[in-house]
Design a protein around this motif. Sequence first.
Motif, PDB file in Angstrom:
ATOM      1  N   ALA A  38       0.844  -1.198   0.000  1.00  0.00           N
ATOM      2  CA  ALA A  38       0.000   0.000   0.000  1.00  0.00           C
ATOM      3  C   ALA A  38       0.879   1.247   0.000  1.00  0.00           C
ATOM      4  N   ARG A  39       0.245   2.387  -0.166  1.00  0.00           N
ATOM      5  CA  ARG A  39       0.951   3.665  -0.148  1.00  0.00           C
ATOM      6  C   ARG A  39       0.849   4.301   1.233  1.00  0.00           C
ATOM      7  N   SER A  40       1.940   4.907   1.663  1.00  0.00           N
ATOM      8  CA  SER A  40       1.958   5.603   2.951  1.00  0.00           C
ATOM      9  C   SER A  40       3.153   6.550   2.988  1.00  0.00           C
ATOM     10  N   LEU A 390       5.057   3.425  -2.130  1.00  0.00           N
ATOM     11  CA  LEU A 390       4.745   2.023  -1.883  1.00  0.00           C
ATOM     12  C   LEU A 390       5.521   1.550  -0.660  1.00  0.00           C
ATOM     13  N   SER A 391       4.829   0.839   0.237  1.00  0.00           N
ATOM     14  CA  SER A 391       5.488   0.421   1.462  1.00  0.00           C
ATOM     15  C   SER A 391       4.904  -0.883   1.976  1.00  0.00           C
ATOM     16  N   VAL A 392       5.691  -1.551   2.800  1.00  0.00           N
ATOM     17  CA  VAL A 392       5.251  -2.767   3.480  1.00  0.00           C
ATOM     18  C   VAL A 392       5.711  -2.674   4.927  1.00  0.00           C
ATOM     19  N   THR A 427       8.418   0.967  11.689  1.00  0.00           N
ATOM     20  CA  THR A 427       7.411  -0.069  11.468  1.00  0.00           C
ATOM     21  C   THR A 427       7.098  -0.294   9.998  1.00  0.00           C
ATOM     22  N   THR A 428       7.480   0.641   9.138  1.00  0.00           N
ATOM     23  CA  THR A 428       7.135   0.564   7.724  1.00  0.00           C
ATOM     24  C   THR A 428       8.353   0.900   6.875  1.00  0.00           C
ATOM     25  N   VAL A 429       8.488   0.212   5.734  1.00  0.00           N
ATOM     26  CA  VAL A 429       9.644   0.390   4.864  1.00  0.00           C
ATOM     27  C   VAL A 429       9.166   0.719   3.451  1.00  0.00           C
ATOM     28  N   GLU A 430       9.814   1.696   2.818  1.00  0.00           N
ATOM     29  CA  GLU A 430       9.506   2.034   1.437  1.00  0.00           C
ATOM     30  C   GLU A 430      10.132   1.002   0.496  1.00  0.00           C
ATOM     31  N   THR A 432      11.004   0.529  -3.450  1.00  0.00           N
ATOM     32  CA  THR A 432      11.105   1.282  -4.700  1.00  0.00           C
ATOM     33  C   THR A 432      11.141   0.377  -5.933  1.00  0.00           C
ATOM     34  N   ARG A 433      11.375  -0.927  -5.735  1.00  0.00           N
ATOM     35  CA  ARG A 433      11.411  -1.840  -6.877  1.00  0.00           C
ATOM     36  C   ARG A 433      11.147  -3.255  -6.409  1.00  0.00           C
ATOM     37  N   GLY A 434      10.381  -4.018  -7.232  1.00  0.00           N
ATOM     38  CA  GLY A 434      10.151  -5.436  -6.945  1.00  0.00           C
ATOM     39  C   GLY A 434       8.733  -5.777  -6.579  1.00  0.00           C
ATOM     40  N   LEU A 435       7.912  -4.782  -6.260  1.00  0.00           N
ATOM     41  CA  LEU A 435       6.521  -5.025  -5.871  1.00  0.00           C
ATOM     42  C   LEU A 435       5.611  -3.994  -6.522  1.00  0.00           C
ATOM     43  N   ASP A 436       4.341  -4.385  -6.681  1.00  0.00           N
ATOM     44  CA  ASP A 436       3.327  -3.477  -7.203  1.00  0.00           C
ATOM     45  C   ASP A 436       2.266  -3.225  -6.146  1.00  0.00           C
ATOM     46  N   GLU A 437       1.652  -2.066  -6.231  1.00  0.00           N
ATOM     47  CA  GLU A 437       0.601  -1.707  -5.276  1.00  0.00           C
ATOM     48  C   GLU A 437      -0.524  -2.741  -5.328  1.00  0.00           C
ATOM     49  N   GLY A 438      -0.988  -3.156  -4.149  1.00  0.00           N
ATOM     50  CA  GLY A 438      -2.098  -4.099  -4.040  1.00  0.00           C
ATOM     51  C   GLY A 438      -1.681  -5.547  -3.962  1.00  0.00           C
ATOM     52  N   GLU A 439      -0.408  -5.875  -4.288  1.00  0.00           N
ATOM     53  CA  GLU A 439       0.024  -7.267  -4.212  1.00  0.00           C
ATOM     54  C   GLU A 439      -0.005  -7.746  -2.759  1.00  0.00           C
ATOM     55  N   GLN A 440      -0.322  -9.058  -2.619  1.00  0.00           N
ATOM     56  CA  GLN A 440      -0.277  -9.672  -1.299  1.00  0.00           C
ATOM     57  C   GLN A 440       1.155 -10.095  -0.985  1.00  0.00           C
ATOM     58  N   VAL A 441       1.571  -9.877   0.270  1.00  0.00           N
ATOM     59  CA  VAL A 441       2.904 -10.279   0.726  1.00  0.00           C
ATOM     60  C   VAL A 441       2.795 -10.825   2.135  1.00  0.00           C
ATOM     61  N   VAL A 442       3.785 -11.604   2.504  1.00  0.00           N
ATOM     62  CA  VAL A 442       3.856 -12.110   3.874  1.00  0.00           C
ATOM     63  C   VAL A 442       4.386 -11.002   4.774  1.00  0.00           C
ATOM     64  N   VAL A 443       3.643 -10.684   5.818  1.00  0.00           N
ATOM     65  CA  VAL A 443       4.053  -9.599   6.711  1.00  0.00           C
ATOM     66  C   VAL A 443       4.347 -10.101   8.122  1.00  0.00           C
ATOM     67  N   ARG A 444       4.161 -11.393   8.319  1.00  0.00           N
ATOM     68  CA  ARG A 444       4.507 -11.978   9.609  1.00  0.00           C
ATOM     69  C   ARG A 444       4.935 -13.415   9.375  1.00  0.00           C
ATOM     70  N   GLY A 445       6.029 -13.786   9.991  1.00  0.00           N
ATOM     71  CA  GLY A 445       6.547 -15.139   9.804  1.00  0.00           C
ATOM     72  C   GLY A 445       7.265 -15.321   8.494  1.00  0.00           C
ATOM     73  N   ALA A 446       7.733 -14.227   7.888  1.00  0.00           N
ATOM     74  CA  ALA A 446       8.360 -14.308   6.572  1.00  0.00           C
ATOM     75  C   ALA A 446       9.638 -15.137   6.592  1.00  0.00           C
ATOM     76  N   ASP A 447      10.334 -15.184   7.695  1.00  0.00           N
ATOM     77  CA  ASP A 447      11.602 -15.916   7.750  1.00  0.00           C
ATOM     78  C   ASP A 447      11.408 -17.429   7.752  1.00  0.00           C
ATOM     79  N   SER A 448      10.168 -17.896   7.881  1.00  0.00           N
ATOM     80  CA  SER A 448       9.916 -19.341   7.890  1.00  0.00           C
ATOM     81  C   SER A 448       9.273 -19.841   6.601  1.00  0.00           C
ATOM     82  N   VAL A 449       9.010 -18.926   5.660  1.00  0.00           N
ATOM     83  CA  VAL A 449       8.328 -19.297   4.417  1.00  0.00           C
ATOM     84  C   VAL A 449       9.326 -19.870   3.418  1.00  0.00           C
TER      85      VAL A 449
END
Length: 457
Positions: A38-40, A390-392, A427-430, A432-449
């Motif tokens: 999302a954007r923030s 764009l941020s996650v 808590t939030t990181v910009e 700039t490349r690699g993702l598009d707005e609206g895409e789903q991403v892992v935001v918790r437990g990412a190190d185990s995926v």
Amino acid sequence: MSARRWLPPVLVAVVLAGQVSACSGGTKGDRVRLGRVARSDVAEVVEAPATVSARATATVRAAAEGTIKRLYVGDGDRVREGDVLAKIDSPTAKEQLDQAREADQSLAGGGASIPSALNMSAFQRRTDRSAQRGFADARKYAMKIPDLKQRAVVLAGITKAEGEYRSAALAAREAVVRLNAGLGSVGSAFSSITNAQRVQTRAAVRAAERTVQGLTIKAPFDGVAGLGGPAGGGNLGDLASKLPQQLQSQAGGSGSASALAGLGGYTGGAAKDASSIATGAPVSGGDAVVTVTDASRLSLAADVDETDVLQIKDGVAADVEFDAVPGGSYEAEVTGIGVTPKESTGGGVTYKVTLALKNGTMSGGGRAPWPKPGMSAVVDLRVRESRDVLSVPSAAIVSSGRDSVVWAVVGGKAERRVVKLGAQGDTTVEVTRGLDEGEQVVVRGADSVKQGQELST
């Protein structure tokens, strides 16, 4: 101290509400959550401890030994530049001025008689050697003054007097050469040497006059007065005891040493508290009498870790909080970045960053009180700010060697994406490349995926 990442609490709540949703992911569904890109607004900050400094602070000191004849101010009184703060009664300073003037007038009037069988060349050489020793000792002692500005003032005075003596001594040597060649008189040569000695007696008079004038203590600028003050870096009056006795005897006991001692005034002395400053109280030369502080404009001195200081630039904005003002929030702006390292308590290195402090507000919306010099603070330097990007959430980022990785969800399965990051908040990181707005991403437990792992909302 590493950079601390930050995003306004309200914005954090909004972003996370829009980004994060629970999901299952095989046997690890309990630990994995999904969100959307999302954007923030993202702000990256560096946190550092700081101390408040006044616009100017000066401790005015007793110019000579004596007693406080009259005190015109008390603790907390507002004063204007030039106001008389106190007067010192010093019979010793006045007596030294009388002696200096008498010795100078004696040389000026030709009162000194020419000794019989005087070897003029030897007399001139002795005069030069004594003067050189005196100036060398004065310079050596002045170099021990810890205050660099005061040291520079004193050294400049010594250099000026030394230059004046050098010119006069050159004329004296030329007169002696003419005498030895039979082209001049003994009286002319003796007069030239006396003129060189007068450089010292005139310096003695100037110094003694300055000391007597300094017995009337005045405010150096507008501010608030406080009785007493800290210890100084050293009393230049002690120079007199450091110089050869020959210097004094040359001018008929005028105290040429005192001339050099007074070139820069007094730069230090004993610390004094308010209770020891009163009418009739004794003081020594250099003792603190009144400290004047101008708090009309405050600045902050922050200690920034070496790992963060290269991110700081002039004009960078900062948020400031004071322990003494709970609920208060202030703004500041970087005005200077030091280059002199200072060892921190943790063994690393910090650099001084100066900021101009601005008005603050309370959490209820009212104006925050103006802090006082010496108060401690914490500054959040906003070294990088990105608006509507764009941020996650920070937890979505996984470090893999030099790469920053995010797990995207494509067709219900995990897909590894290498991303490029911009501003990195707490808590939030910009991204700039690699993702598009609206895409789903892992935001918790990412190190185990794992690549291809099934992830369903």
